[in-house]
Design a protein around this motif. Structure first.
Motif, PDB file in Angstrom:
ATOM      1  N   ASN A  19      17.074  -2.335 -15.018  1.00 50.97           N
ATOM      2  CA  ASN A  19      16.439  -1.969 -13.755  1.00 50.97           C
ATOM      3  C   ASN A  19      14.963  -1.656 -13.964  1.00 50.97           C
ATOM      4  O   ASN A  19      14.568  -1.152 -15.018  1.00 50.97           O
ATOM      5  CB  ASN A  19      17.099  -0.720 -13.150  1.00 50.97           C
ATOM      6  N   VAL A  20      14.166  -1.939 -12.935  1.00 47.27           N
ATOM      7  CA  VAL A  20      12.783  -1.482 -12.891  1.00 47.27           C
ATOM      8  C   VAL A  20      12.728  -0.314 -11.914  1.00 47.27           C
ATOM      9  O   VAL A  20      13.246  -0.397 -10.798  1.00 47.27           O
ATOM     10  CB  VAL A  20      11.824  -2.599 -12.442  1.00 47.27           C
ATOM     11  N   THR A  21      12.114   0.774 -12.332  1.00 49.86           N
ATOM     12  CA  THR A  21      11.966   1.967 -11.502  1.00 49.86           C
ATOM     13  C   THR A  21      10.492   2.186 -11.218  1.00 49.86           C
ATOM     14  O   THR A  21       9.661   2.018 -12.103  1.00 49.86           O
ATOM     15  CB  THR A  21      12.516   3.213 -12.229  1.00 49.86           C
ATOM     16  N   PHE A  22      10.158   2.553  -9.966  1.00 48.84           N
ATOM     17  CA  PHE A  22       8.779   2.936  -9.671  1.00 48.84           C
ATOM     18  C   PHE A  22       8.761   4.033  -8.616  1.00 48.84           C
ATOM     19  O   PHE A  22       9.744   4.260  -7.913  1.00 48.84           O
ATOM     20  CB  PHE A  22       7.941   1.720  -9.221  1.00 48.84           C
ATOM     21  N   TRP A  23       7.637   4.728  -8.528  1.00 45.26           N
ATOM     22  CA  TRP A  23       7.445   5.795  -7.551  1.00 45.26           C
ATOM     23  C   TRP A  23       6.377   5.365  -6.560  1.00 45.26           C
ATOM     24  O   TRP A  23       5.292   4.927  -6.952  1.00 45.26           O
ATOM     25  CB  TRP A  23       7.018   7.085  -8.245  1.00 45.26           C
ATOM     26  N   ASP A  24       6.684   5.456  -5.264  1.00 48.54           N
ATOM     27  CA  ASP A  24       5.731   5.011  -4.248  1.00 48.54           C
ATOM     28  C   ASP A  24       4.683   6.093  -3.966  1.00 48.54           C
ATOM     29  O   ASP A  24       4.655   7.151  -4.611  1.00 48.54           O
ATOM     30  CB  ASP A  24       6.462   4.573  -2.972  1.00 48.54           C
ATOM     31  N   ALA A  25       3.811   5.833  -2.977  1.00 49.76           N
ATOM     32  CA  ALA A  25       2.702   6.740  -2.684  1.00 49.76           C
ATOM     33  C   ALA A  25       3.180   8.107  -2.199  1.00 49.76           C
ATOM     34  O   ALA A  25       2.471   9.107  -2.339  1.00 49.76           O
ATOM     35  CB  ALA A  25       1.770   6.106  -1.653  1.00 49.76           C
ATOM     36  N   LYS A  66       0.826  -1.204   0.000  1.00 47.97           N
ATOM     37  CA  LYS A  66       0.000   0.000   0.000  1.00 47.97           C
ATOM     38  C   LYS A  66       0.865   1.263   0.000  1.00 47.97           C
ATOM     39  O   LYS A  66       0.606   2.220  -0.739  1.00 47.97           O
ATOM     40  CB  LYS A  66      -0.928  -0.001   1.212  1.00 47.97           C
ATOM     41  N   GLU A  67       1.926   1.251   0.812  1.00 44.03           N
ATOM     42  CA  GLU A  67       2.823   2.414   0.880  1.00 44.03           C
ATOM     43  C   GLU A  67       3.551   2.649  -0.442  1.00 44.03           C
ATOM     44  O   GLU A  67       3.923   3.774  -0.768  1.00 44.03           O
ATOM     45  CB  GLU A  67       3.836   2.221   2.014  1.00 44.03           C
ATOM     46  N   ASN A  68       3.766   1.586  -1.196  1.00 45.05           N
ATOM     47  CA  ASN A  68       4.437   1.679  -2.496  1.00 45.05           C
ATOM     48  C   ASN A  68       3.489   2.086  -3.623  1.00 45.05           C
ATOM     49  O   ASN A  68       3.863   1.991  -4.795  1.00 45.05           O
ATOM     50  CB  ASN A  68       5.090   0.343  -2.856  1.00 45.05           C
ATOM     51  N   ASP A  69       2.278   2.517  -3.271  1.00 44.35           N
ATOM     52  CA  ASP A  69       1.253   2.829  -4.274  1.00 44.35           C
ATOM     53  C   ASP A  69       0.867   1.572  -5.036  1.00 44.35           C
ATOM     54  O   ASP A  69       0.712   1.566  -6.250  1.00 44.35           O
ATOM     55  CB  ASP A  69       1.715   3.928  -5.227  1.00 44.35           C
ATOM     56  N   HIS A  70       0.746   0.497  -4.273  1.00 40.72           N
ATOM     57  CA  HIS A  70       0.252  -0.788  -4.770  1.00 40.72           C
ATOM     58  C   HIS A  70       1.192  -1.463  -5.769  1.00 40.72           C
ATOM     59  O   HIS A  70       0.802  -1.860  -6.873  1.00 40.72           O
ATOM     60  CB  HIS A  70      -1.166  -0.640  -5.347  1.00 40.72           C
ATOM     61  N   VAL A  71       2.449  -1.564  -5.339  1.00 34.96           N
ATOM     62  CA  VAL A  71       3.417  -2.404  -6.021  1.00 34.96           C
ATOM     63  C   VAL A  71       4.274  -3.063  -4.941  1.00 34.96           C
ATOM     64  O   VAL A  71       4.570  -2.456  -3.904  1.00 34.96           O
ATOM     65  CB  VAL A  71       4.297  -1.600  -7.017  1.00 34.96           C
ATOM     66  N   ILE A  72       4.656  -4.329  -5.169  1.00 34.46           N
ATOM     67  CA  ILE A  72       5.539  -5.016  -4.235  1.00 34.46           C
ATOM     68  C   ILE A  72       6.486  -5.914  -5.017  1.00 34.46           C
ATOM     69  O   ILE A  72       6.108  -6.499  -6.048  1.00 34.46           O
ATOM     70  CB  ILE A  72       4.755  -5.830  -3.177  1.00 34.46           C
ATOM     71  N   TYR A  73       7.726  -5.985  -4.557  1.00 32.81           N
ATOM     72  CA  TYR A  73       8.764  -6.821  -5.172  1.00 32.81           C
ATOM     73  C   TYR A  73       9.241  -7.822  -4.124  1.00 32.81           C
ATOM     74  O   TYR A  73       9.553  -7.440  -2.996  1.00 32.81           O
ATOM     75  CB  TYR A  73       9.922  -5.949  -5.643  1.00 32.81           C
TER      76      TYR A  73
END
Length: 281
Positions: A189-195, A59-66
């Motif tokens: 690399n995979v890049t993402f932006w959290d919440a 949830k804190e990652n804006d709905h992504v988890i690794y």
């Protein structure tokens, strides 16, 4: 109760209930007689530990988890062996939306009932379904009716631009996309932006799972810088009703001149020749 009723009851437990019934390390890591063909597909004990904390991170990652070291050893060995077989076979239908160079691959056809089928190893993996349902925390989740896809980011791949995942099913919070890394010897690399807007960089490892809710975390894939990364893409849902976008992906018709179709055919021939040569040594 019947096994079906028991499975339904398990899938519909609250997160607290699922957390209380986590699989123990001993039961999750029992060795099968043939490590390539597990009697029942499983995830690792580590993946099923701390489900409430994983749901919080998601949830804190804006709905992504690794998550690394995801499937147990026997299941991962079977998945890897099956992907290697698929590259040599005609059991992949080229994805007409790929260009072959930046992304190569297609949808997996399932002509033969087999314990080695990825539909058995992933879609038929009940511990995995338990993990998905618990971490997403929006009720029971199930394998979608959209095919699993095998993709490779090749040596000349420039990756994939930044995007949130497209909503394919009616209810966004019950529409989840997955990228499971089979192997990666690249610098991709995979890049993402959290919440909170913080940027994260991940170099995905073999046997790692990334779960992303649609219309949520914005993410990108970098170039491979000379290596390769192969993944499995698939969807789990909690509601099978479709969004309008779903129907744009059901045709998948393109001629032999399509670059991905052509390069997939070349890959099939190349891998089959390599397999024959290894048998002759």
């Amino acid at each position: 109760s019947s096994p079906a009723e028991a499975a339904l009851a398990e899938g519909s437990r609250s997160l607290k209930g699922v957390e209380a019934t986590e699989v123990s390390p001993s039961s999750a890591q029992d060795d099968d007689k043939d490590p390539q063909l597990p009697r029942a597909p499983r995830v690792s004990a580590e993946a099923l530990t701390g489900l409430a904390e994983q749901a919080k991170t998601y949830k804190e990652n804006d709905h992504v988890i690794y998550k690394e070291n995801f499937f147990d050893d026997a299941t991962f060995a079977a998945i890897k062996a099956e992907t290697q077989r698929l590259w040599r076979s005609k059991d992949i239908e080229a994805n007409c939306n790929l260009d072959g160079k930046n992304r190569l691959g297609g949808y997996i056809l399932d002509h033969i009932t087999s314990n080695s089928s990825l539909y058995n190893l992933i879609y038929g993996n009940e511990p995995f379904r338990t993990w998905v349902s618990a971490v997403n925390d929006e009720g029971p989740m199930w394998p979608s009716d959209f095919p699993i896809e095998l993709r490779e980011y090749g040596r000349e791949s420039k990756g994939m631009g930044c995007h949130p995942d497209l909503q394919m099913y009616k209810v966004a919070k019950k529409d989840l996309e997955f990228a499971f890394t089979v192997d990666n010897d690249s610098r991709c690399n995979v890049t993402f932006w959290d919440a909170a807007g913080k940027q994260h960089f991940i170099q995905t490892k073999a046997n790692s799972m990334m779960m992303v809710r649609v219309n949520a975390a914005r993410h990108c894939v970098s170039s491979t810088a000379g290596g390769t990364r192969s993944i499995l893409k698939f969807i789990y849902v909690g509601d099978y009703r479709k969004s309008n976008e779903f129907w744009f992906y059901t045709g998948n018709e393109c001629g032999e001149g399509n670059p991905n179709r052509r390069m997939l055919s070349d890959r099939r021939t190349e891998r089959a020749e390599e397999a024959r040569a290894s048998l002759e040594l």
